[in-house]
Design an enzyme around this catalytic site. Sequence first.
Site, PDB file in Angstrom:
ATOM      1  N   TRP A  99      59.095  63.200  62.697  1.00 52.76           N
ATOM      2  CA  TRP A  99      59.252  64.417  63.498  1.00 52.76           C
ATOM      3  C   TRP A  99      60.528  64.345  64.317  1.00 52.76           C
ATOM      4  CZ3 TRP A  99      56.718  67.946  61.295  1.00 52.76           C
ATOM      5  CH2 TRP A  99      55.447  67.732  60.781  1.00 52.76           C
ATOM      6  N   ASP A 166      58.796  66.303  72.725  1.00 54.60           N
ATOM      7  CA  ASP A 166      57.824  66.843  71.777  1.00 54.60           C
ATOM      8  C   ASP A 166      56.513  66.099  72.042  1.00 54.60           C
ATOM      9  OD1 ASP A 166      56.186  67.417  69.608  1.00 54.60           O
ATOM     10  OD2 ASP A 166      57.656  66.860  68.066  1.00 54.60           O
ATOM     11  N   LYS A 190      46.875  69.882  67.344  1.00 54.83           N
ATOM     12  CA  LYS A 190      46.410  68.498  67.368  1.00 54.83           C
ATOM     13  C   LYS A 190      45.345  68.293  68.450  1.00 54.83           C
ATOM     14  CE  LYS A 190      49.705  67.845  64.350  1.00 54.83           C
ATOM     15  NZ  LYS A 190      51.111  67.592  64.655  1.00 54.83           N
TER      16      LYS A 190
HETATM   17  C1  LIG Z   1      52.459  68.001  63.877  1.00 50.53           C
HETATM   18  C2  LIG Z   1      53.705  67.664  64.611  1.00 50.53           C
HETATM   19  C3  LIG Z   1      54.842  68.477  64.559  1.00 50.53           C
HETATM   20  C4  LIG Z   1      54.919  69.714  63.680  1.00 50.53           C
HETATM   21  O1  LIG Z   1      54.246  70.740  64.262  1.00 50.53           O
HETATM   22  P1  LIG Z   1      54.222  72.201  63.566  1.00 50.53           P
HETATM   23  O2  LIG Z   1      53.490  72.987  64.602  1.00 50.53           O
HETATM   24  O3  LIG Z   1      53.504  72.059  62.278  1.00 50.53           O
HETATM   25  O4  LIG Z   1      55.618  72.650  63.395  1.00 50.53           O
HETATM   26  C5  LIG Z   1      55.944  68.122  65.318  1.00 50.53           C
HETATM   27  N1  LIG Z   1      55.927  67.014  66.077  1.00 50.53           N
HETATM   28  C6  LIG Z   1      54.856  66.207  66.148  1.00 50.53           C
HETATM   29  C7  LIG Z   1      54.904  65.005  67.033  1.00 50.53           C
HETATM   30  C8  LIG Z   1      53.713  66.505  65.416  1.00 50.53           C
HETATM   31  O5  LIG Z   1      52.639  65.704  65.484  1.00 50.53           O
END
Ligand SMILES: *Cc1c(COP(=O)(O)O)cnc(C)c1O
Length: 356
Positions: A99, A166, A190
């Site tokens: 990511w 993030d 998540k």
């Molecule tokens: C799942 C995830 C993403 C991607 O998220 P989307 O909403 O599918 O774009 C980005 N960063 C992390 C750390 C993730 O776990």
Amino acid sequence: MKKHNFYAGPSILPQYTVDKVAEAVKDFAGTGLSIMEVSHRSKEFVSVMEEAQSLFKELLSVPEGYHVLFLGGGASTQFAMVPMNLMNKKSAYLNTGSWASKAIKEAKFFGEVIEVASSKDSNFNYIPENYTIPEDADYFHITTNNTIYGTEIKKDIDSPVTLVADMSSDIFSRPLDVAKYGIIYGGAQKNLAPAGVTFVIVKESILGKVDRPIPTMLDYRTHIEKESMFNTPPVLPVYAALQTLKWLRDKGGLEAMQKINEEKANMLYAEIDRNKLFVPTVDKDSDRSIMNVCFVMSDEYKDLETDFLSFASSRGMIGIKGHRSVGGFRASLYNALPPESVKALIQTMKDFEANN
Ligand SMILES: *Cc1c(COP(=O)(O)O)cnc(C)c1O
């Protein structure tokens, strides 16, 4: 048989959230209409949006000067929105996984990107330390929890420049010092809500400093000004997020949540360390994620991998197959996963060991 949901995302939500959403799909707030059929401008939904923003702020103790936004596009859209809104010439990134790498790729469309450190050399199984953040960078970007590799930055770090994080997969897992960050963002699927809503906590004073024109929908100021109602927000996921936030408050908030999360993770890591069949992929205790626990079969037992997966699935364990870039197994222990599910997985591992 009871199912134990270890999916990495979308993933388990509190039963409370599922029940409340199920009711609202039939009849939302006594309107006689489904939550899927009401205007986002209706007074009933406007109050859902307001309550979700204010409870979000309350649980994370978000200071004055910050806004909470609920947007579309996923965390992946934030990979581009962050540099578009914050980077004039240069930004800095810590590369701790897939990511983070994807975020770096997007940032390169907007200027120079300094990768201050990377753990790619050993398949991202640790969090780099002792790196230098350039003081002339417009911001420094981290991925606090690496969902795929099972590593986590569990402290709010100090940065000489605006810190951007993030937090898709560890938001609300522990209390945060939000004042240390300029932006915190993540996909909600998540630990908070079904897929479809992206949260952004943004400090207003860091905006408006870039020279480029920013398309309206991709400008944070648009969404601040209209309080996430510039266009149609993801109505049902925002409603679901509000239910999860209420559940978190009733559980005692984030300190209580952190304690439960640490107990769950410690229990499982202890079994992985003890059980002769398994080895953890992340060695260092302080780097081990409390949200996504990754482990593989130890070398002598490599050929038992598919056997363990089918044994575990016969015991109701769902979603424990590891991501293809790590292999083995991954158990995601998000807030809503009850300790009983972790205990059931541990018992499954013990029984499999006894059989082999
Ligand atoms: C799942 C995830 C993403 C991607 O998220 P989307 O909403 O599918 O774009 C980005 N960063 C992390 C750390 C993730 O776990």
